[in-house]
Design a protein around this motif. Sequence first.
Motif, mmCIF file in Angstrom:
data_model
loop_
_atom_site.group_PDB
_atom_site.id
_atom_site.type_symbol
_atom_site.label_atom_id
_atom_site.label_comp_id
_atom_site.label_asym_id
_atom_site.label_seq_id
_atom_site.Cartn_x
_atom_site.Cartn_y
_atom_site.Cartn_z
ATOM 1 N N ARG A 26 -7.077 -9.636 -16.933
ATOM 2 C CA ARG A 26 -6.383 -8.470 -17.469
ATOM 3 C C ARG A 26 -5.359 -7.983 -16.443
ATOM 4 N N PRO A 27 -4.265 -7.305 -16.897
ATOM 5 C CA PRO A 27 -3.245 -6.835 -15.951
ATOM 6 C C PRO A 27 -3.816 -5.953 -14.851
ATOM 7 N N GLU A 28 -4.781 -5.073 -15.207
ATOM 8 C CA GLU A 28 -5.314 -4.175 -14.190
ATOM 9 C C GLU A 28 -6.205 -4.898 -13.186
ATOM 10 N N ASP A 29 -6.691 -6.084 -13.552
ATOM 11 C CA ASP A 29 -7.570 -6.810 -12.642
ATOM 12 C C ASP A 29 -6.810 -7.471 -11.495
ATOM 13 N N SER A 30 -5.491 -7.556 -11.623
ATOM 14 C CA SER A 30 -4.704 -8.173 -10.554
ATOM 15 C C SER A 30 -4.190 -7.152 -9.554
ATOM 16 N N ILE A 31 -4.603 -5.907 -9.718
ATOM 17 C CA ILE A 31 -4.141 -4.840 -8.836
ATOM 18 C C ILE A 31 -5.026 -4.753 -7.603
ATOM 19 N N VAL A 32 -4.404 -4.731 -6.447
ATOM 20 C CA VAL A 32 -5.110 -4.604 -5.177
ATOM 21 C C VAL A 32 -4.899 -3.200 -4.639
ATOM 22 N N MET A 33 -5.983 -2.570 -4.191
ATOM 23 C CA MET A 33 -5.905 -1.232 -3.609
ATOM 24 C C MET A 33 -6.014 -1.324 -2.093
ATOM 25 N N ARG A 34 -5.158 -0.576 -1.417
ATOM 26 C CA ARG A 34 -5.226 -0.521 0.040
ATOM 27 C C ARG A 34 -5.049 0.924 0.478
ATOM 28 N N VAL A 35 -5.902 1.388 1.367
ATOM 29 C CA VAL A 35 -5.829 2.758 1.880
ATOM 30 C C VAL A 35 -5.203 2.732 3.270
ATOM 31 N N LEU A 36 -4.136 3.499 3.443
ATOM 32 C CA LEU A 36 -3.469 3.612 4.737
ATOM 33 C C LEU A 36 -4.101 4.773 5.489
ATOM 34 N N GLY A 37 -4.693 4.485 6.654
ATOM 35 C CA GLY A 37 -5.440 5.507 7.368
ATOM 36 C C GLY A 37 -4.901 5.870 8.729
ATOM 37 N N GLU A 43 3.759 3.611 8.723
ATOM 38 C CA GLU A 43 5.091 3.143 9.119
ATOM 39 C C GLU A 43 5.328 1.697 8.700
ATOM 40 N N ALA A 44 4.275 0.884 8.684
ATOM 41 C CA ALA A 44 4.419 -0.504 8.262
ATOM 42 C C ALA A 44 4.734 -0.607 6.771
ATOM 43 N N CYS A 45 4.436 0.453 6.027
ATOM 44 C CA CYS A 45 4.660 0.477 4.576
ATOM 45 C C CYS A 45 5.970 1.183 4.206
ATOM 46 N N ALA A 46 6.801 1.472 5.192
ATOM 47 C CA ALA A 46 7.984 2.318 4.972
ATOM 48 C C ALA A 46 8.915 1.781 3.888
ATOM 49 N N ASP A 47 9.255 0.507 3.948
ATOM 50 C CA ASP A 47 10.218 -0.038 2.986
ATOM 51 C C ASP A 47 9.698 0.041 1.561
ATOM 52 N N ALA A 48 8.440 -0.360 1.362
ATOM 53 C CA ALA A 48 7.869 -0.320 0.016
ATOM 54 C C ALA A 48 7.723 1.116 -0.472
ATOM 55 N N TRP A 49 7.364 2.025 0.444
ATOM 56 C CA TRP A 49 7.201 3.437 0.084
ATOM 57 C C TRP A 49 8.540 4.015 -0.373
ATOM 58 N N ARG A 50 9.579 3.761 0.396
ATOM 59 C CA ARG A 50 10.903 4.300 0.026
ATOM 60 C C ARG A 50 11.412 3.681 -1.272
ATOM 61 N N GLU A 51 11.081 2.414 -1.489
ATOM 62 C CA GLU A 51 11.551 1.758 -2.701
ATOM 63 C C GLU A 51 10.895 2.347 -3.941
ATOM 64 N N ILE A 52 9.601 2.680 -3.856
ATOM 65 C CA ILE A 52 8.929 3.244 -5.031
ATOM 66 C C ILE A 52 9.398 4.678 -5.297
ATOM 67 N N GLU A 53 9.862 5.380 -4.276
ATOM 68 C CA GLU A 53 10.426 6.713 -4.497
ATOM 69 C C GLU A 53 11.612 6.640 -5.451
ATOM 70 N N VAL A 54 12.428 5.604 -5.285
ATOM 71 C CA VAL A 54 13.610 5.444 -6.133
ATOM 72 C C VAL A 54 13.211 5.121 -7.563
ATOM 73 N N SER A 55 12.155 4.324 -7.719
ATOM 74 C CA SER A 55 11.751 3.897 -9.058
ATOM 75 C C SER A 55 10.733 4.823 -9.701
ATOM 76 N N TRP A 88 -1.199 -2.263 -5.403
ATOM 77 C CA TRP A 88 -0.229 -3.359 -5.335
ATOM 78 C C TRP A 88 -0.541 -4.408 -6.396
ATOM 79 N N ARG A 89 0.497 -5.022 -6.916
ATOM 80 C CA ARG A 89 0.378 -6.256 -7.684
ATOM 81 C C ARG A 89 1.220 -7.288 -6.961
ATOM 82 N N GLU A 90 0.525 -8.184 -6.278
ATOM 83 C CA GLU A 90 1.160 -9.134 -5.375
ATOM 84 C C GLU A 90 1.943 -8.354 -4.314
ATOM 85 N N GLU A 91 3.258 -8.521 -4.231
ATOM 86 C CA GLU A 91 4.027 -7.836 -3.190
ATOM 87 C C GLU A 91 4.684 -6.553 -3.691
ATOM 88 N N THR A 92 4.394 -6.155 -4.917
ATOM 89 C CA THR A 92 5.036 -4.983 -5.508
ATOM 90 C C THR A 92 4.111 -3.776 -5.432
#
Length: 411
Positions: A26-37, A43-55, A88-92
């Motif tokens: 199922r689509p939801e089964d391919s979702i990976v959860m990661r907690v930034l602590g 800071e390592a997630c900066a690019d992806a974080w800023r990109e999702i702000e736009v979308s 996340w779904r793969e790199e997104t």
Amino acid sequence: MFNILGNGMFRSEHYRCGEQGREAVRPEDSIVMRVLGTLDEIEACADAWREIEVSCADPMAYFQSYDWCRNWVRQFGDIGRPYVITLWREETLLALWPRMIVEAAGIRRLETLGVPHSQYCGALVRRGTSPKLGIAQKLEAAALQSGCDVTICRAVPEGTALAGFVADKPEVRGADNVASMLDLSAFASVEHYTNGLGKLQKRNRNRRRNHLARLGALDFAVIWPNDPRFAELARHCTQMKRRWLRETRRYSAGFSIDGYDDFLAGLPGDPVAGEGACLSMLRAGGRVVSLEIGFIRQRHYYAYVGGFDWALRHLSPGKVQMEMTIAWLIENRIKTYDLLINPADYKASWTNTSVVVRTHAQPLTWKGHVYASAWLPTLRPALKSLHGRLPTLIDRITSVLRPAVCLLLYV
């Protein structure tokens, strides 16, 4: 079923067994959860974080932006431990919910990252992401894995993605609030806006400008963080606000925390993109008479902190600055002038719409039940009311304890 991986990672199983063998994923089964602590993980997630702000489809999500959250953790990381939930779904990156774990009086709370400074609680969800139910379930699963006694969502704006996700969670009785806003989208020009004002409003605004101009020519400008004056002016703004709080015998938990001035002075903003932190400055005869620190995201302006020269309060420099800020926003095609939560008479005179915000508290342990059912709806409001009615003599004697009391009101 959720498997806990290393480094704060959670992952759903990618298959399930049935009578005919493995079924399709199922689509939801391919979702990976990661907690930034940690700050490094954020800071390592900066690019992806800023990109999702736009979308992200929600315009009222500046307080979930990378710039706000990263800088808050860097400045105030000792207040609460970051617990930023990412899906996340793969790199997104599909969704991001900035949270933090706060422990006080033996109770662990999963709070909005940035409390008491963040004004709205929200989540960034990529536009078009589905299934929404799967996203909500995984966000909740990560919250349950936090080990907290209670999860709290303070000031969730109606109509946002998070409002839908937490709609079935208990609301805190008596905590409903309203965000006051001026919808600027209908005004084609500053003249169009001004012509729509009533006669009394026009007369009062002209009178205030003329009286203030007796000090000298009025000069309005919007200052961005790339201007060397920004940091000094931001600190000057908070000093003006502190003077107002002191003179009017009001108290703010946010202002009582050391380093708040530096935090605001260090927020980034981009004048080319017209996004991030900026500062409205009004001068009269070369003298700074009013300042306002605000944020812009997706053509939505947040009027965050305003201050004015207390000695000139009879000339209403703050109101003149607000009028000029609105004109600048219209000229720059900003859609909304947001005066944030907590209704006030002055806000009613400057706005034409509002958004309901609600607070949800979900207990996870018996201590969380006590907190959510007794402290938040009953004891805390009573303490806050008593705090505001302290006699003058007692108020002076206990002034040194005020910061601690103010912070207690945000527990």
